[in-house]
Design a protein around this motif. Structure first.
Motif, short mmCIF file in Angstrom:
data_model
loop_
_atom_site.label_atom_id
_atom_site.label_comp_id
_atom_site.label_asym_id
_atom_site.label_seq_id
_atom_site.Cartn_x
_atom_site.Cartn_y
_atom_site.Cartn_z
N MET A 120 0.83 -1.21 0.00
CA MET A 120 0.00 0.00 0.00
C MET A 120 0.87 1.26 0.00
N ALA A 121 2.04 1.19 0.64
CA ALA A 121 2.96 2.33 0.59
C ALA A 121 3.48 2.53 -0.82
N LEU A 122 3.80 1.43 -1.50
CA LEU A 122 4.25 1.53 -2.90
C LEU A 122 3.13 2.05 -3.79
N ASP A 123 1.89 1.64 -3.49
CA ASP A 123 0.74 2.15 -4.23
C ASP A 123 0.63 3.67 -4.10
N ARG A 124 0.79 4.19 -2.87
CA ARG A 124 0.73 5.64 -2.65
C ARG A 124 1.89 6.35 -3.35
N TYR A 125 3.05 5.70 -3.38
CA TYR A 125 4.21 6.28 -4.07
C TYR A 125 3.92 6.44 -5.56
N VAL A 126 3.38 5.39 -6.19
CA VAL A 126 3.06 5.46 -7.63
C VAL A 126 1.96 6.49 -7.87
N ALA A 127 0.94 6.53 -7.00
CA ALA A 127 -0.18 7.45 -7.19
C ALA A 127 0.26 8.91 -7.11
N ILE A 128 1.22 9.22 -6.25
CA ILE A 128 1.63 10.61 -6.05
C ILE A 128 2.78 11.00 -6.96
N CYS A 129 3.73 10.10 -7.18
CA CYS A 129 4.90 10.44 -7.99
C CYS A 129 4.70 10.18 -9.48
N TYR A 130 3.80 9.25 -9.82
CA TYR A 130 3.54 8.95 -11.24
C TYR A 130 2.03 8.89 -11.48
N PRO A 131 1.32 9.98 -11.22
CA PRO A 131 -0.15 9.93 -11.30
C PRO A 131 -0.69 9.60 -12.69
#
Length: 321
Positions: A120-131
């Motif tokens: 879920m942390a990696l999911d948030r990273y992708v969502a914010i850094c590579y929207p």
């Protein structure tokens, strides 16, 4: 009465004593445990239902949340019903094989809980850094693969726990001062050499917990750098809000886990045994109880879906952002 196999010194059953030193108050302890378990089951089953049947929640973030809910259901159900039987009905016996099965489920799904929080942390990273690439990076096949890999990681690392425990000779009684069959609580009843069990347990804790915490820390470091670079205060606030529920889940999961881990190794003779046991139960019960509440309060889409169902709207499938 202890029944031993003449050749292997394996007890037919163990006795779970509950919370040592608090036998007279265990009935009162059972009420908050039971209340939290009911909230955990209702909340996580409700989340699982919503994510399964609401098209608006068919997104990577909610698929990971469904994994977390499933993990929480299994994790607390592996221990709390038996603990309540001990508190209410004094049903303290647990068969040797049943004890090993409980041990397997507890340690496998606590490891999976940590792994899902990392995903879920990696999911948030992708969502914010590579929207713009979010949906193309986190595809359904990839989510299935990483979820299965997280589960298999736990299974493969925990199976040796049961094998190492089963090989031990038990001649120090069969009373476990706990509400469930924890790996080292069972191993300490052996009169054999448990050094391998202790070393392997520490290795698994480092392999799972250490790796997951490292990935979570790296993800949030990059998220923080990306958020700080945003020019708009509203954009920064929105980005932080998308992570707030997950940060709360991390706090609820890892805080009692760290306390239990370090107190067993450095405070075994200064912290009462009853405190160890209560914290060990909270470690398995608090995250399943709080996760659906936190995500329900902080996630607007989940709130909207719940309101639609409670209001009797039939067009739940057509709902969209």
């Amino acid at each position: 009465m202890l029944t031993l196999n003449k050749t292997d010194l394996i007890p037919a059953s163990f006795i779970l004593s509950g919370v040592p030193g608090l036998e007279d108050t265990q009935l009162w302890i059972s009420f908050p445990f039971c209340s939290m378990y009911v909230v955990a089951m209702v909340g996580n089953c409700g989340l699982f239902y919503l994510i399964r049947y609401e098209d608006a929640l068919h997104k990577p973030m909610y698929y990971f949340l469904a994994m977390l809910s499933f993990t929480d259901i299994v994790m607390c159900s592996s221990t709390i019903p038996k603990a309540l039987c001990i508190f209410w009905f004094h049903l303290k016996d647990i068969g040797f094989d049943e004890c090993l099965v409980q041990m397997f489920f507890i340690h496998t799904f606590t490891g999976m809980e940590s792994g899902v929080l990392m995903l879920m942390a990696l999911d948030r990273y992708v969502a914010i850094c590579y929207p713009l690439r979010y949906s193309t990076i986190l595809t359904n096949p990839l989510i299935t693969k990483v979820g299965l890999a997280t589960f298999l990681r736990g299974v493969l690392l925990i199976i040796p726990f049961t094998l190492l425990t089963k090989r031990l000779p038990y001649c120090r009684g069969n009373i476990i001062p706990h509400t469930y069959c924890d790996h080292m609580s069972v191993a300490k009843l052996s009169c054999g050499n448990v050094k391998v069990n202790a070393i392997y347990g520490l290795m698994v804790a480092l392999l799972i917990g250490g790796f997951d915490i490292l990935c979570i820390t790296a993800s949030y470091t990059m998220i923080l750098r990306a958020v700080v670079s945003l020019s708009s205060a509203d954009a920064r606030q929105k980005a932080f809000n998308t992570c707030s529920a997950h940060i709360c889940a991390i706090v609820f999961s890892y805080t009692p886990a760290f306390f239990s881990f370090f107190s067993h190794r450095f405070g075994e003779h200064t912290i009462p045994a009853s405190c160890h046991i209560i914290v060990a139960n909270i470690y398995l019960l608090l995250p399943p109880t709080m996760n659906p509440i936190v995500y329900g309060v902080k996630t607007k889409q989940i709130q909207d879906c719940v309101i639609r169902i409670l209001s009797g709207s039939k067009d739940t499938k057509s709902y969209s952002m």
